[in-house]
Scaffold this motif. Sequence first.
Motif, PDB file in Angstrom:
ATOM      1  N   VAL A  89     -14.859 -21.703 -16.605  1.00  0.00           N
ATOM      2  CA  VAL A  89     -13.725 -21.185 -17.366  1.00  0.00           C
ATOM      3  C   VAL A  89     -12.614 -20.723 -16.417  1.00  0.00           C
ATOM      4  O   VAL A  89     -11.425 -20.957 -16.668  1.00  0.00           O
ATOM      5  CB  VAL A  89     -14.170 -20.037 -18.295  1.00  0.00           C
ATOM      6  N   ILE A  90     -12.996 -20.063 -15.341  1.00  0.00           N
ATOM      7  CA  ILE A  90     -12.008 -19.645 -14.348  1.00  0.00           C
ATOM      8  C   ILE A  90     -11.264 -20.856 -13.800  1.00  0.00           C
ATOM      9  O   ILE A  90     -10.028 -20.856 -13.703  1.00  0.00           O
ATOM     10  CB  ILE A  90     -12.687 -18.874 -13.204  1.00  0.00           C
ATOM     11  N   ASP A  91     -11.992 -21.890 -13.432  1.00  0.00           N
ATOM     12  CA  ASP A  91     -11.356 -23.093 -12.880  1.00  0.00           C
ATOM     13  C   ASP A  91     -10.407 -23.724 -13.897  1.00  0.00           C
ATOM     14  O   ASP A  91      -9.332 -24.217 -13.532  1.00  0.00           O
ATOM     15  CB  ASP A  91     -12.420 -24.103 -12.449  1.00  0.00           C
ATOM     16  N   ARG A  92     -10.788 -23.696 -15.181  1.00  0.00           N
ATOM     17  CA  ARG A  92      -9.910 -24.245 -16.220  1.00  0.00           C
ATOM     18  C   ARG A  92      -8.647 -23.394 -16.366  1.00  0.00           C
ATOM     19  O   ARG A  92      -7.541 -23.918 -16.502  1.00  0.00           O
ATOM     20  CB  ARG A  92     -10.660 -24.323 -17.550  1.00  0.00           C
ATOM     21  N   TYR A  93      -8.819 -22.076 -16.319  1.00  0.00           N
ATOM     22  CA  TYR A  93      -7.662 -21.175 -16.388  1.00  0.00           C
ATOM     23  C   TYR A  93      -6.694 -21.454 -15.236  1.00  0.00           C
ATOM     24  O   TYR A  93      -5.476 -21.578 -15.446  1.00  0.00           O
ATOM     25  CB  TYR A  93      -8.143 -19.724 -16.340  1.00  0.00           C
ATOM     26  N   VAL A  94      -7.216 -21.557 -14.031  1.00  0.00           N
ATOM     27  CA  VAL A  94      -6.346 -21.793 -12.871  1.00  0.00           C
ATOM     28  C   VAL A  94      -5.667 -23.157 -12.982  1.00  0.00           C
ATOM     29  O   VAL A  94      -4.463 -23.289 -12.717  1.00  0.00           O
ATOM     30  CB  VAL A  94      -7.160 -21.673 -11.567  1.00  0.00           C
ATOM     31  N   ALA A  95      -6.416 -24.178 -13.402  1.00  0.00           N
ATOM     32  CA  ALA A  95      -5.852 -25.523 -13.502  1.00  0.00           C
ATOM     33  C   ALA A  95      -4.743 -25.601 -14.551  1.00  0.00           C
ATOM     34  O   ALA A  95      -3.767 -26.343 -14.374  1.00  0.00           O
ATOM     35  CB  ALA A  95      -6.952 -26.526 -13.828  1.00  0.00           C
ATOM     36  N   THR A  96      -4.869 -24.841 -15.627  1.00  0.00           N
ATOM     37  CA  THR A  96      -3.881 -24.914 -16.714  1.00  0.00           C
ATOM     38  C   THR A  96      -2.731 -23.926 -16.545  1.00  0.00           C
ATOM     39  O   THR A  96      -1.810 -23.922 -17.357  1.00  0.00           O
ATOM     40  CB  THR A  96      -4.559 -24.676 -18.077  1.00  0.00           C
ATOM     41  N   HIS A  97      -2.788 -23.110 -15.502  1.00  0.00           N
ATOM     42  CA  HIS A  97      -1.711 -22.157 -15.232  1.00  0.00           C
ATOM     43  C   HIS A  97      -1.201 -22.305 -13.797  1.00  0.00           C
ATOM     44  O   HIS A  97      -0.743 -21.342 -13.186  1.00  0.00           O
ATOM     45  CB  HIS A  97      -2.204 -20.713 -15.466  1.00  0.00           C
ATOM     46  N   ARG A  98      -1.251 -23.513 -13.284  1.00  0.00           N
ATOM     47  CA  ARG A  98      -0.935 -23.748 -11.874  1.00  0.00           C
ATOM     48  C   ARG A  98       0.444 -23.215 -11.494  1.00  0.00           C
ATOM     49  O   ARG A  98       0.602 -22.518 -10.493  1.00  0.00           O
ATOM     50  CB  ARG A  98      -1.024 -25.245 -11.545  1.00  0.00           C
ATOM     51  N   GLU A  99       1.449 -23.585 -12.268  1.00  0.00           N
ATOM     52  CA  GLU A  99       2.824 -23.223 -11.900  1.00  0.00           C
ATOM     53  C   GLU A  99       3.013 -21.711 -11.914  1.00  0.00           C
ATOM     54  O   GLU A  99       3.572 -21.122 -10.978  1.00  0.00           O
ATOM     55  CB  GLU A  99       3.820 -23.895 -12.844  1.00  0.00           C
ATOM     56  N   GLU A 100       2.536 -21.073 -12.976  1.00  0.00           N
ATOM     57  CA  GLU A 100       2.680 -19.620 -13.103  1.00  0.00           C
ATOM     58  C   GLU A 100       1.948 -18.888 -11.981  1.00  0.00           C
ATOM     59  O   GLU A 100       2.475 -17.935 -11.383  1.00  0.00           O
ATOM     60  CB  GLU A 100       2.128 -19.183 -14.463  1.00  0.00           C
ATOM     61  N   ILE A 101       0.736 -19.331 -11.679  1.00  0.00           N
ATOM     62  CA  ILE A 101      -0.057 -18.677 -10.633  1.00  0.00           C
ATOM     63  C   ILE A 101       0.566 -18.919  -9.263  1.00  0.00           C
ATOM     64  O   ILE A 101       0.662 -18.008  -8.437  1.00  0.00           O
ATOM     65  CB  ILE A 101      -1.512 -19.164 -10.677  1.00  0.00           C
TER      66      ILE A 101
END
Length: 244
Positions: A89-101
């Motif tokens: 789930v963490i990896d999915r969160y990071v992958a789907t929020h790349r620009e913001e992060i």
Amino acid sequence: MNAGPYPQPRADAPLVVFDFDHTLYDGDSGSHLFAWLIRRNPLRVLAALLATPVLGPMVALLPTRRWGISGYAWIGSFGLHRVREFDRVIDRYVATHREEIAQRLLPVALDVLARHRARGDRVVVATGAPPELARAILGFVAHEDVTVIGTAVGVRLGAVVATRHCHSEEKMRMLRERGHGDIDVAYSDSTADLPLLRAARRPVVVNPKRGRVAFFRQALPPGTPILNWGCRDRGGDPDGDALL
């Protein structure tokens, strides 16, 4: 095998420890993750709102912080039954929020980290966030091979909670258990990291809350750098260079 363009550190190379939130990353990465987890489900949002009068003050106080964070983590992760699922789930969160992060990663901080690595220093990131989260975010800038020590999590009552919070004195214990007790340089924003900063031969305060600058000046040796690496709402000298 050495990953990336950096030399393999010698076993006796200087040890440099970075905090993550408000040091390399502008904000609280764990809070951003759990807020996303909670917002995905209206029932979780309701549960978080109802629990905030209890959990909010717990998070604000050092002795109860682990329990407050675990409460929000439990609400956000209810239904996950394995730590491996939580990491996915963490990896999915990071992958789907790349620009913001990516926009929250602090270029000055990353430059200092890269310069330490280029010198052959042993670099460790010690964070109160889940280690998988810090590793995934550092992967944006080719630092995924940096050693990360973070808050340990486990499954309790059908959800994920913090079982060992990498924070304050506990952060030092976790570093020592991994063989990282002799610290040359430490970078952190937080008064909770005073044990870490005091243990370092050269402490460096970065992006402190403006109201805590005077406290750091009293608590740490004279001449300790207090720098700002790009957090606009934080204090510190924007022109200083900690890497001499």
